[in-house]
Motif scaffolding. Structure first.
Motif, PDB file in Angstrom:
ATOM      1  N   ALA A 172     -34.964  19.766  45.821  1.00  0.00           N
ATOM      2  CA  ALA A 172     -34.505  20.833  46.697  1.00  0.00           C
ATOM      3  C   ALA A 172     -33.072  20.586  47.139  1.00  0.00           C
ATOM      4  N   ALA A 173     -32.722  19.333  47.399  1.00  0.00           N
ATOM      5  CA  ALA A 173     -31.351  19.018  47.808  1.00  0.00           C
ATOM      6  C   ALA A 173     -30.372  19.333  46.687  1.00  0.00           C
ATOM      7  N   LYS A 174     -30.768  19.027  45.449  1.00  0.00           N
ATOM      8  CA  LYS A 174     -29.879  19.329  44.323  1.00  0.00           C
ATOM      9  C   LYS A 174     -29.685  20.823  44.160  1.00  0.00           C
ATOM     10  N   ARG A 205     -24.217  25.859  36.928  1.00  0.00           N
ATOM     11  CA  ARG A 205     -24.704  24.869  35.970  1.00  0.00           C
ATOM     12  C   ARG A 205     -25.478  25.639  34.911  1.00  0.00           C
ATOM     13  N   ASP A 206     -24.965  25.595  33.671  1.00  0.00           N
ATOM     14  CA  ASP A 206     -25.634  26.249  32.549  1.00  0.00           C
ATOM     15  C   ASP A 206     -26.180  25.182  31.622  1.00  0.00           C
ATOM     16  N   ARG A 207     -27.452  25.292  31.264  1.00  0.00           N
ATOM     17  CA  ARG A 207     -28.094  24.303  30.389  1.00  0.00           C
ATOM     18  C   ARG A 207     -28.368  24.941  29.030  1.00  0.00           C
ATOM     19  N   GLN A 260     -18.758  16.430  14.134  1.00  0.00           N
ATOM     20  CA  GLN A 260     -19.870  17.296  14.470  1.00  0.00           C
ATOM     21  C   GLN A 260     -20.797  16.509  15.381  1.00  0.00           C
ATOM     22  N   GLY A 261     -21.137  17.103  16.523  1.00  0.00           N
ATOM     23  CA  GLY A 261     -21.976  16.423  17.495  1.00  0.00           C
ATOM     24  C   GLY A 261     -23.292  17.141  17.707  1.00  0.00           C
ATOM     25  N   PHE A 262     -24.312  16.361  18.044  1.00  0.00           N
ATOM     26  CA  PHE A 262     -25.640  16.888  18.313  1.00  0.00           C
ATOM     27  C   PHE A 262     -26.111  16.333  19.651  1.00  0.00           C
ATOM     28  N   ALA A 263     -26.584  17.211  20.529  1.00  0.00           N
ATOM     29  CA  ALA A 263     -27.098  16.786  21.834  1.00  0.00           C
ATOM     30  C   ALA A 263     -28.375  17.557  22.133  1.00  0.00           C
ATOM     31  N   PRO A 264     -29.430  16.862  22.576  1.00  0.00           N
ATOM     32  CA  PRO A 264     -30.660  17.573  22.931  1.00  0.00           C
ATOM     33  C   PRO A 264     -30.473  18.504  24.125  1.00  0.00           C
ATOM     34  N   ILE A 265     -29.606  18.092  25.086  1.00  0.00           N
ATOM     35  CA  ILE A 265     -29.323  18.908  26.272  1.00  0.00           C
ATOM     36  C   ILE A 265     -27.833  18.837  26.576  1.00  0.00           C
ATOM     37  N   LEU A 266     -27.240  19.992  26.838  1.00  0.00           N
ATOM     38  CA  LEU A 266     -25.841  20.066  27.270  1.00  0.00           C
ATOM     39  C   LEU A 266     -25.800  20.900  28.540  1.00  0.00           C
ATOM     40  N   ASP A 267     -25.334  20.282  29.632  1.00  0.00           N
ATOM     41  CA  ASP A 267     -25.148  20.993  30.900  1.00  0.00           C
ATOM     42  C   ASP A 267     -23.667  21.248  31.082  1.00  0.00           C
ATOM     43  N   LYS A 268     -23.303  22.515  31.194  1.00  0.00           N
ATOM     44  CA  LYS A 268     -21.916  22.878  31.498  1.00  0.00           C
ATOM     45  C   LYS A 268     -21.868  23.120  33.004  1.00  0.00           C
ATOM     46  N   VAL A 269     -21.101  22.279  33.713  1.00  0.00           N
ATOM     47  CA  VAL A 269     -21.101  22.285  35.173  1.00  0.00           C
ATOM     48  C   VAL A 269     -19.727  22.721  35.681  1.00  0.00           C
ATOM     49  N   MET A 270     -19.745  23.636  36.655  1.00  0.00           N
ATOM     50  CA  MET A 270     -18.512  24.083  37.291  1.00  0.00           C
ATOM     51  C   MET A 270     -18.603  23.772  38.777  1.00  0.00           C
ATOM     52  N   PRO A 271     -17.947  22.670  39.219  1.00  0.00           N
ATOM     53  CA  PRO A 271     -17.950  22.330  40.641  1.00  0.00           C
ATOM     54  C   PRO A 271     -17.127  23.331  41.458  1.00  0.00           C
ATOM     55  N   ALA A 272     -17.403  23.410  42.743  1.00  0.00           N
ATOM     56  CA  ALA A 272     -16.686  24.322  43.634  1.00  0.00           C
ATOM     57  C   ALA A 272     -15.205  23.972  43.714  1.00  0.00           C
ATOM     58  N   GLY A 323     -12.316  21.742  37.997  1.00  0.00           N
ATOM     59  CA  GLY A 323     -12.478  20.565  37.147  1.00  0.00           C
ATOM     60  C   GLY A 323     -13.844  20.504  36.501  1.00  0.00           C
ATOM     61  N   GLY A 324     -14.197  21.521  35.742  1.00  0.00           N
ATOM     62  CA  GLY A 324     -15.505  21.568  35.110  1.00  0.00           C
ATOM     63  C   GLY A 324     -15.717  20.434  34.123  1.00  0.00           C
ATOM     64  N   TYR A 325     -16.974  20.212  33.802  1.00  0.00           N
ATOM     65  CA  TYR A 325     -17.314  19.162  32.842  1.00  0.00           C
ATOM     66  C   TYR A 325     -18.568  19.544  32.085  1.00  0.00           C
ATOM     67  N   GLN A 326     -18.750  18.871  30.954  1.00  0.00           N
ATOM     68  CA  GLN A 326     -19.945  19.044  30.143  1.00  0.00           C
ATOM     69  C   GLN A 326     -20.686  17.713  30.137  1.00  0.00           C
TER      70      GLN A 326
END
Length: 189
Positions: free
Chosen positions: A31-33, A42-44, A61-73, A76-79
């Motif tokens: 809940a806090a998160k 946050r897009d998964r 070429q990269g492979f990832a089971p999960i990629l979260d694209k995060v945009m902080p308030a 400086g977004g990150y993946q």
């Protein structure tokens, strides 16, 4: 009748106690998160296949089971790849010439820096490099690691401190190191 009402009340209270006891710390952490105001979005995406190209040529070429694209308030977004990543480096003939795998990775968009953590393994024709942290600086086109183990095909094993390598791992450097090397029987003849 009075005994039946008391039994019913005890039953309801037991159910209420069981349902309240199922609320634990994990639920509160989740809940806090979810209520975190520092994250705007946050897009998964699952089962991601990433292509990296330079000058219209596929380089990796990269492979990832999960990629979260995060945009902080604060910008400086990150993946983030919380379940790890595998990247295959590709030559001009579209053959795999090396790879990086790790259990976790994060790519900071603004700084153009990727950090690979936990069980990081780099493999190519000339070496295998094992470490717990490897940083790729896209601007410098270099890899950096505080320490790791370099294993060469001839059996040479080096413990490297302050490791750095060019983007294609053709040139590697380290500040301090120790290890074992094998010298052929006909050395010096």
């Amino acid at each position: 009748m009075k005994g039946r009402g008391l039994t019913y009340l005890c039953f309801v209270l037991c159910l209420l106690q069981l349902s309240l006891s199922s609320c634990g710390d994990d639920d509160l952490k989740t809940a806090a998160k979810l209520s975190d105001k520092s994250i705007l979005n946050r897009d998964r995406t699952k089962n991601v296949d990433i292509i990296y190209s330079d000058s219209a040529k596929v380089k990796a070429q990269g492979f990832a089971p999960i990629l979260d694209k995060v945009m902080p308030a604060n910008g400086g977004g990150y993946q983030e790849m919380p379940k790890g990543i595998k990247i295959n480096f590709i030559d001009e003939f579209t053959k795999i010439k090396g790879s990086i795998t790790s259990d976790y990775a994060i790519m900071r968009d603004t700084e153009k820096i990727a950090t690979f953590k936990k069980n990081v393994v780099v493999v190519n024709e000339t070496l295998t490099f094992n470490t717990e942290e490897l940083v790729w600086d896209q601007n410098k086109r270099m890899f950096f690691s505080p320490k790791g183990v370099v294993t060469k095909p001839d059996g040479t094993v080096l413990n490297a401190v302050d490791f750095s390598a060019t983007e294609d791992f053709s040139v590697i450097n380290w500040v301090n190191g120790s290890g074992e090397t094998y010298v052929p029987n006909n050395f010096g003849q």
